[in-house]
Design a protein around this motif. Structure first.
Motif, PDB file in Angstrom:
ATOM      1  N   ASN A 263       0.793  -1.228   0.000  1.00  0.00           N
ATOM      2  CA  ASN A 263       0.000   0.000   0.000  1.00  0.00           C
ATOM      3  C   ASN A 263       0.825   1.277   0.000  1.00  0.00           C
ATOM      4  N   ALA A 264       2.148   1.124   0.015  1.00  0.00           N
ATOM      5  CA  ALA A 264       2.987   2.318   0.063  1.00  0.00           C
ATOM      6  C   ALA A 264       2.644   3.213  -1.122  1.00  0.00           C
ATOM      7  N   GLY A 265       2.521   4.515  -0.871  1.00  0.00           N
ATOM      8  CA  GLY A 265       2.154   5.421  -1.967  1.00  0.00           C
ATOM      9  C   GLY A 265       0.683   5.781  -1.932  1.00  0.00           C
ATOM     10  N   LYS A 266      -0.163   4.844  -1.458  1.00  0.00           N
ATOM     11  CA  LYS A 266      -1.603   5.151  -1.325  1.00  0.00           C
ATOM     12  C   LYS A 266      -1.818   5.909  -0.028  1.00  0.00           C
ATOM     13  N   PRO A 267      -2.824   6.816   0.023  1.00  0.00           N
ATOM     14  CA  PRO A 267      -3.089   7.460   1.330  1.00  0.00           C
ATOM     15  C   PRO A 267      -3.514   6.405   2.345  1.00  0.00           C
ATOM     16  N   ARG A 268      -2.925   6.454   3.491  1.00  0.00           N
ATOM     17  CA  ARG A 268      -3.204   5.432   4.515  1.00  0.00           C
ATOM     18  C   ARG A 268      -3.511   6.067   5.863  1.00  0.00           C
ATOM     19  N   THR A 269      -4.236   5.335   6.665  1.00  0.00           N
ATOM     20  CA  THR A 269      -4.452   5.773   8.046  1.00  0.00           C
ATOM     21  C   THR A 269      -3.236   5.334   8.868  1.00  0.00           C
ATOM     22  N   LEU A 270      -3.171   5.843  10.084  1.00  0.00           N
ATOM     23  CA  LEU A 270      -2.120   5.430  11.009  1.00  0.00           C
ATOM     24  C   LEU A 270      -2.177   3.919  11.215  1.00  0.00           C
ATOM     25  N   TYR A 271      -3.392   3.411  11.395  1.00  0.00           N
ATOM     26  CA  TYR A 271      -3.570   1.959  11.590  1.00  0.00           C
ATOM     27  C   TYR A 271      -3.038   1.200  10.378  1.00  0.00           C
ATOM     28  N   ASP A 272      -3.380   1.660   9.156  1.00  0.00           N
ATOM     29  CA  ASP A 272      -2.888   0.992   7.938  1.00  0.00           C
ATOM     30  C   ASP A 272      -1.355   0.931   7.944  1.00  0.00           C
TER      31      ASP A 272
ATOM     32  N   PHE B  27       0.147   5.891  22.430  1.00  0.00           N
ATOM     33  CA  PHE B  27       1.481   6.220  21.910  1.00  0.00           C
ATOM     34  C   PHE B  27       1.552   6.076  20.394  1.00  0.00           C
ATOM     35  N   GLY B  28       0.400   5.783  19.772  1.00  0.00           N
ATOM     36  CA  GLY B  28       0.441   5.494  18.341  1.00  0.00           C
ATOM     37  C   GLY B  28       0.998   4.109  18.110  1.00  0.00           C
ATOM     38  N   ALA B  29       0.698   3.197  19.039  1.00  0.00           N
ATOM     39  CA  ALA B  29       1.062   1.784  18.876  1.00  0.00           C
ATOM     40  C   ALA B  29      -0.234   1.021  18.597  1.00  0.00           C
ATOM     41  N   LEU B  30      -0.139  -0.041  17.813  1.00  0.00           N
ATOM     42  CA  LEU B  30      -1.313  -0.891  17.597  1.00  0.00           C
ATOM     43  C   LEU B  30      -1.329  -1.901  18.734  1.00  0.00           C
ATOM     44  N   ALA B  31      -2.228  -1.688  19.690  1.00  0.00           N
ATOM     45  CA  ALA B  31      -2.189  -2.457  20.929  1.00  0.00           C
ATOM     46  C   ALA B  31      -3.567  -3.013  21.250  1.00  0.00           C
ATOM     47  N   HIS B  32      -3.623  -4.312  21.468  1.00  0.00           N
ATOM     48  CA  HIS B  32      -4.920  -4.889  21.830  1.00  0.00           C
ATOM     49  C   HIS B  32      -4.782  -6.172  22.632  1.00  0.00           C
ATOM     50  N   GLY B  33      -5.878  -6.572  23.220  1.00  0.00           N
ATOM     51  CA  GLY B  33      -5.913  -7.779  24.033  1.00  0.00           C
ATOM     52  C   GLY B  33      -5.943  -9.026  23.147  1.00  0.00           C
TER      53      GLY B  33
ATOM     54  N   LEU C 223      -6.255   4.366  18.975  1.00  0.00           N
ATOM     55  CA  LEU C 223      -4.938   4.912  18.607  1.00  0.00           C
ATOM     56  C   LEU C 223      -4.968   6.420  18.677  1.00  0.00           C
ATOM     57  N   ILE C 224      -3.819   6.999  19.002  1.00  0.00           N
ATOM     58  CA  ILE C 224      -3.654   8.449  18.868  1.00  0.00           C
ATOM     59  C   ILE C 224      -2.302   8.667  18.196  1.00  0.00           C
ATOM     60  N   ALA C 225      -2.268   9.483  17.166  1.00  0.00           N
ATOM     61  CA  ALA C 225      -1.014   9.705  16.441  1.00  0.00           C
ATOM     62  C   ALA C 225       0.020  10.316  17.375  1.00  0.00           C
ATOM     63  N   PRO C 226       1.256   9.826  17.325  1.00  0.00           N
ATOM     64  CA  PRO C 226       2.285  10.384  18.205  1.00  0.00           C
ATOM     65  C   PRO C 226       2.667  11.797  17.787  1.00  0.00           C
TER      66      PRO C 226
ATOM     67  N   THR D 164       6.519   9.781  10.807  1.00  0.00           N
ATOM     68  CA  THR D 164       5.692   9.432   9.635  1.00  0.00           C
ATOM     69  C   THR D 164       4.367   8.802  10.076  1.00  0.00           C
ATOM     70  N   LEU D 165       4.190   8.676  11.389  1.00  0.00           N
ATOM     71  CA  LEU D 165       3.023   7.939  11.893  1.00  0.00           C
ATOM     72  C   LEU D 165       1.815   8.852  12.135  1.00  0.00           C
ATOM     73  N   TYR D 166       1.133   9.159  11.074  1.00  0.00           N
ATOM     74  CA  TYR D 166      -0.118   9.924  11.156  1.00  0.00           C
ATOM     75  C   TYR D 166      -0.979   9.469   9.991  1.00  0.00           C
ATOM     76  N   SER D 167      -2.263   9.745  10.075  1.00  0.00           N
ATOM     77  CA  SER D 167      -3.156   9.379   8.968  1.00  0.00           C
ATOM     78  C   SER D 167      -3.031  10.412   7.859  1.00  0.00           C
ATOM     79  N   ASP D 168      -2.829   9.936   6.636  1.00  0.00           N
ATOM     80  CA  ASP D 168      -2.714  10.852   5.501  1.00  0.00           C
ATOM     81  C   ASP D 168      -4.041  11.589   5.296  1.00  0.00           C
ATOM     82  N   ASP D 169      -3.937  12.801   4.748  1.00  0.00           N
ATOM     83  CA  ASP D 169      -5.123  13.660   4.596  1.00  0.00           C
ATOM     84  C   ASP D 169      -6.298  12.964   3.918  1.00  0.00           C
TER      85      ASP D 169
END
Ligand SMILES: CC(C)[C@H](C(=O)O)[C@@H](O)C(=O)O
Ligand code: SF4
Length: 480
Positions: free
Chosen positions: A6-15, A146-152, A241-244, A273-278
């Motif tokens: 997906n590199a190059g495509k607009p992505r969310t932080l999660y992506d 912290f902008g980490a993908l974290a879950h149970g 998630l919250i972008a760092p 670089t860890l934020y959701s693209d516009d």
């Protein structure tokens, strides 16, 4: 095998985090994700270690596996002998054995760094932006701050991660929760997260990873952001998630397990670089105005049963569908009369602590309200720092004195009353103003009743002896 495509495509932080951790993906979209950090506590890990042992396997990355007892540990001085229930004693002993045998990073009960796993991880710098973080515990969502993908994960997955440092996952959908503008005085991160659940319901986030954004989120401290993400799971989401940003980097910098020197610079470059693209794609978007959020409390036995403190207790008939019966049951269990003011609800106990609100900033906020005041007659109160280090910091600042002068018990770190798996419990029928995250029937003790709220609201209720609008108390303090 398919790698990140997906590199190059607009992505969310999660992506972005997802793509960076794919080891392999099958045709049906199931992926194997690399796991950076694995936190374990005593409740969900014994069978996983036993399975590992029986299969003759070892822990793949003991250096990335962090173990700490928290749920069963008594918060009074005699920790070891204080574990009353035999199962809890075995769980804590098993964790001790497993952590030593497999060479994990271990914070035992007598270590000042011990505490609730979701407080210890960030505090020690194990939780970093862009990481995948898992734990056999639903409130692992906390680390998303912290902008980490974290879950149970479940116990069989705990075993899988122990053995392979990977996890089999299907990707969730992307949900954006934007809190615009400023919060009003007396309104906190806890009010944000409870209000979001009030708006979406406990199933509103099912199938999604939520990214919280907007000015009110950016304005929060790291502690506040952890409070928000902690409850993503109560809204049904896989993770929050919250972008760092600079606050995140400043919090992380210098922590024992944060990268140092050149490694820090390299990490920082990636974290930025860890934020959701516009123009990233969102499957669901919710927007709430910060100024519309009031201090809230829960009235029922689900975190979605939440209302501004200025409201009245609802009637079952105010709801529709399956919620009518659920509300009737909640009201009956909670012993509340529809139509009564929430501020007329008298309390017997106050609990300040948990992985939602057991950090230093929470204790400072509660102490700010309690300074020079006393617990109302007949109300018992307990302050339980989220870790030994939070406790030490609070003592350095003299907060413990404020709490004990007010009549609170000042305890050692652990999950405590949040989940009555240890000696800290409500008596049947007791009603508690609590800063934790779940108000389920009997959670804090058999037939105990829980009202969830922020630390300042719990402190204000402690003084008043009933639920109260903290803004009224703040006005009194200002004009006194
Ligand atoms: C005991 C543990 C599995 C549980 C969880 O997963 O959340 C507990 O921490 C809770 O808060 O109910
Ligand atoms: S403090 Fe409460 S919510 Fe957090 S991990 Fe412990 S029991 Fe679960």
């Amino acid at each position: 095998m398919t790698g990140p495509s997906n590199a190059g495509k607009p992505r969310t932080l999660y992506d972005k985090i997802w793509d960076a951790h794919i080891v392999d993906t099958t045709d049906d979209g199931t992926s194997i994700l690399y796991i950076d950090r694995h936190l374990v506590h005593e409740v969900t890990s014994p069978q996983a270690f036993e399975g590992l042992r029986m299969a003759g396997r070892k822990v793949r990355r003991p250096d990335q596996t962090i173990a700490v007892p928290d749920h069963n540990v008594p918060t009074t001085a005699d920790r070891v002998n204080g574990i009353e229930n035999p199962e809890g004693r075995i769980q804590v002993a098993e964790l001790d054995k497993n952590a030593k045998e497999f060479g994990l990073n271990y914070y035992p009960m007598n270590d000042v760094r011990q505490g609730i796993v979701h407080i210890v991880g960030p505090e020690q710098g194990w939780t970093l932006p862009g990481m995948t973080v898992v734990c056999g515990d639903s409130h692992t969502a906390t680390h998303g701050a912290f902008g980490a993908l974290a879950h149970g994960i479940g116990t069989s997955e705990v075993e899988h991660v122990l053995a392979t440092q990977t996890l089999i996952q299907k990707k969730s959908k992307n949900m954006k929760v934007e809190i615009t503008g400023k919060l009003r005085p007396g309104v906190t991160a806890k009010d944000i997260t409870l209000s979001v659940i009030g708006a979406t319901g406990t199933a509103g986030g099912t199938g999604y990873v939520i990214e919280y954004c907007g000015e009110a989120i950016r304005d929060l401290s790291m502690e506040g952001r952890m409070t928000v993400c902690n409850m993503a799971i109560e809204g049904g989401a896989r993770a929050g998630l919250i972008a760092p940003d600079e606050k995140t980097f400043a919090y992380v910098n210098g922590r024992p397990h944060a990268p140092k020197g050149a490694a820090w610079e390299a990490a920082l470059n990636w974290w930025k670089t860890l934020y959701s693209d516009d123009d990233a794609h969102w499957d669901k978007v919710i927007t709430i105005k910060g100024e519309d959020i009031a201090p809230v409390v829960t009235w029922g036995t689900s975190p979605e049963d939440v209302l501004p403190i200025t409201a009245n207790v609802p009637a079952a008939e105010d709801f529709t569908g399956g919620k009518v019966e659920a509300a009737r049951r909640s009201l009956d269990y909670m012993g509340l009369t529809p139509g009564m003011a929430l501020t007329d609800i008298k309390i017997d106990a106050v609990f300040i602590g948990s992985c939602t609100n057991g950090r230093i900033e929470d204790l400072r906020a509660a102490a700010g309200i309690l300074k020079g005041k006393k617990l109302a007659d007949g109300v018992r109160g307990m302050v339980v720092p989220g870790s030994g280090l939070v406790r030490a910091q609070a003592e350095e600042e003299g907060l413990d004195k404020i709490f004990t002068d007010a009549g609170f018990e000042w305890r050692l770190a652990g999950c405590s009353m949040c989940l009555g798996m240890n000696p800290d419990q409500l008596a049947p029928g007791e009603r508690c103003a609590a800063t934790s995250n779940r108000n389920f029937e009997g959670r804090m003790g058999y037939k105990g009743r829980t009202h969830l709220m922020s630390p300042v609201m719990a402190a204000a209720a402690a003084v008043a002896g009933h639920l109260v609008d903290v803004r009224d108390v703040m006005v009194e303090t200002e004009t006194a």
